[in-house]
Design a protein around this motif. Structure first.
Motif, PDB file in Angstrom:
ATOM      1  N   CYS A  15       0.841  -1.196   0.000  1.00  0.00           N
ATOM      2  CA  CYS A  15       0.000   0.000   0.000  1.00  0.00           C
ATOM      3  C   CYS A  15       0.872   1.239   0.000  1.00  0.00           C
ATOM      4  O   CYS A  15       2.110   1.157   0.017  1.00  0.00           O
ATOM      5  N   LEU A  45       1.288   4.675   2.394  1.00  0.00           N
ATOM      6  CA  LEU A  45       0.946   5.223   3.701  1.00  0.00           C
ATOM      7  C   LEU A  45       1.181   6.729   3.703  1.00  0.00           C
ATOM      8  O   LEU A  45       2.209   7.203   3.214  1.00  0.00           O
ATOM      9  N   VAL A  88       0.769   7.505  10.940  1.00  0.00           N
ATOM     10  CA  VAL A  88       0.007   7.153   9.749  1.00  0.00           C
ATOM     11  C   VAL A  88      -1.393   7.759   9.836  1.00  0.00           C
ATOM     12  O   VAL A  88      -2.136   7.492  10.782  1.00  0.00           O
ATOM     13  N   THR A 105      -4.232   5.440   4.403  1.00  0.00           N
ATOM     14  CA  THR A 105      -3.640   4.323   3.667  1.00  0.00           C
ATOM     15  C   THR A 105      -4.371   4.169   2.348  1.00  0.00           C
ATOM     16  O   THR A 105      -5.600   4.168   2.308  1.00  0.00           O
ATOM     17  N   SER A 153      -4.676   1.592  -0.924  1.00  0.00           N
ATOM     18  CA  SER A 153      -4.363   0.253  -1.420  1.00  0.00           C
ATOM     19  C   SER A 153      -5.331  -0.111  -2.532  1.00  0.00           C
ATOM     20  O   SER A 153      -6.327   0.587  -2.769  1.00  0.00           O
TER      21      SER A 153
END
Length: 254
Positions: free
Chosen positions: A34, A36, A44, A47, A49
């Motif tokens: 992914c 970040l 973080v 995210t 993905s």
């Protein structure tokens, strides 16, 4: 978190980093991974993905106002199943983000702008595939590591379809497994070799105008030492990472 060299800075100081995780450090357990988004404290905050993100390997970015385009190479499309054989399914994605002052960026669109790049698993490097990327005047240059060449994808910020591997700019000669890439203020392409300790300067027309040795350790000399590359504020200087000495170095013109 997993192995990757993908890293870019967004307006406002947020950082986007790639992740290609494995359970045991081998390619057999490699996962899609992914991107970040980190805040200025390293936490973080978002995210990204899926939608083509599959082994994000390297990245560059271009921002204008509240819009940022991430140009991301991916190296896991069928690579693990190939068992060390070359698989020509590596991709380059343009991921468009909308940035916000008070919250993390949001993904607006994802477009495949490059495809068909050679990639394979490797016991030392985990994966070898399209690596360094650099943008200049709408053209995205790609270090096509396995095929030992530099290619160019035209109209990278605006195209809606894949250009395949793009146009071959330069191949072989002083290139020896090009990895990290940076574009000079004059538009020349700097790459560092994974197969030796050299940095190579190539014009957009494909002429390799300069080569300089940065590391001679190991066997063969300099192999596996060089990767990350970035232009310094002084345009005649460039930062490079030397993995053999675990150092960040500043190279100046002679």
């Amino acid at each position: 978190m997993g192995l990757t060299t993908a890293l870019s800075i967004l307006p406002g100081g947020r950082v986007v980093v790639g992740s290609l995780p494995t359970a045991d450090g081998t390619s057999a357990t490699a996962q899609a991974g992914c991107l970040l988004v980190l805040d200025s404290h390293g936490k973080v905050r978002e995210t990204f993905s899926g939608q083509g993100i599959n082994g994000p390997w390297d990245m560059t970015a271009k921002s204008s106002g509240d819009k940022t385009d991430l140009f991301v190479t991916n190296v896991l499309n069928g690579t693990v199943a190939g068992g060390g054989d070359i698989v020509r399914r590596g991709t380059v994605l343009r991921i468009t983000l909308r940035t916000h002052d008070d919250r993390p960026p949001t993904r607006v669109a994802t477009t495949v702008i490059g495809s068909g790049f050679a990639q394979k698993t490797d016991p030392a490097a985990l994966v070898i595939g399209p690596t360094g990327v650099g943008l200049r005047d709408g053209t995205l240059y790609v270090a096509d590591t396995v095929d030992n060449r530099i290619t160019a994808i035209p109209d990278a910020p605006t195209r809606r379809t894949s250009a395949g591997i793009g146009k071959v700019v330069s191949t072989d000669q002083h290139l020896n497994g090009p990895l990290g890439m940076a574009i000079t203020p004059k538009g020349n392409i700097l790459t560092v070799n994974g197969g030796d300790g050299n940095i190579v300067e190539t014009t957009p027309r494909g002429v390799q105008v300069a080569v300089r040795t940065l590391n001679t350790s190991g066997s063969p000399p300099g192999a596996g030492a060089l990767f990350g590359l970035a232009i310094a504020e002084d345009p005649d200087r460039v930062y490079f990472v030397d993995d053999a000495t675990n150092t960040l170095n500043l190279l100046s013109r002679p």
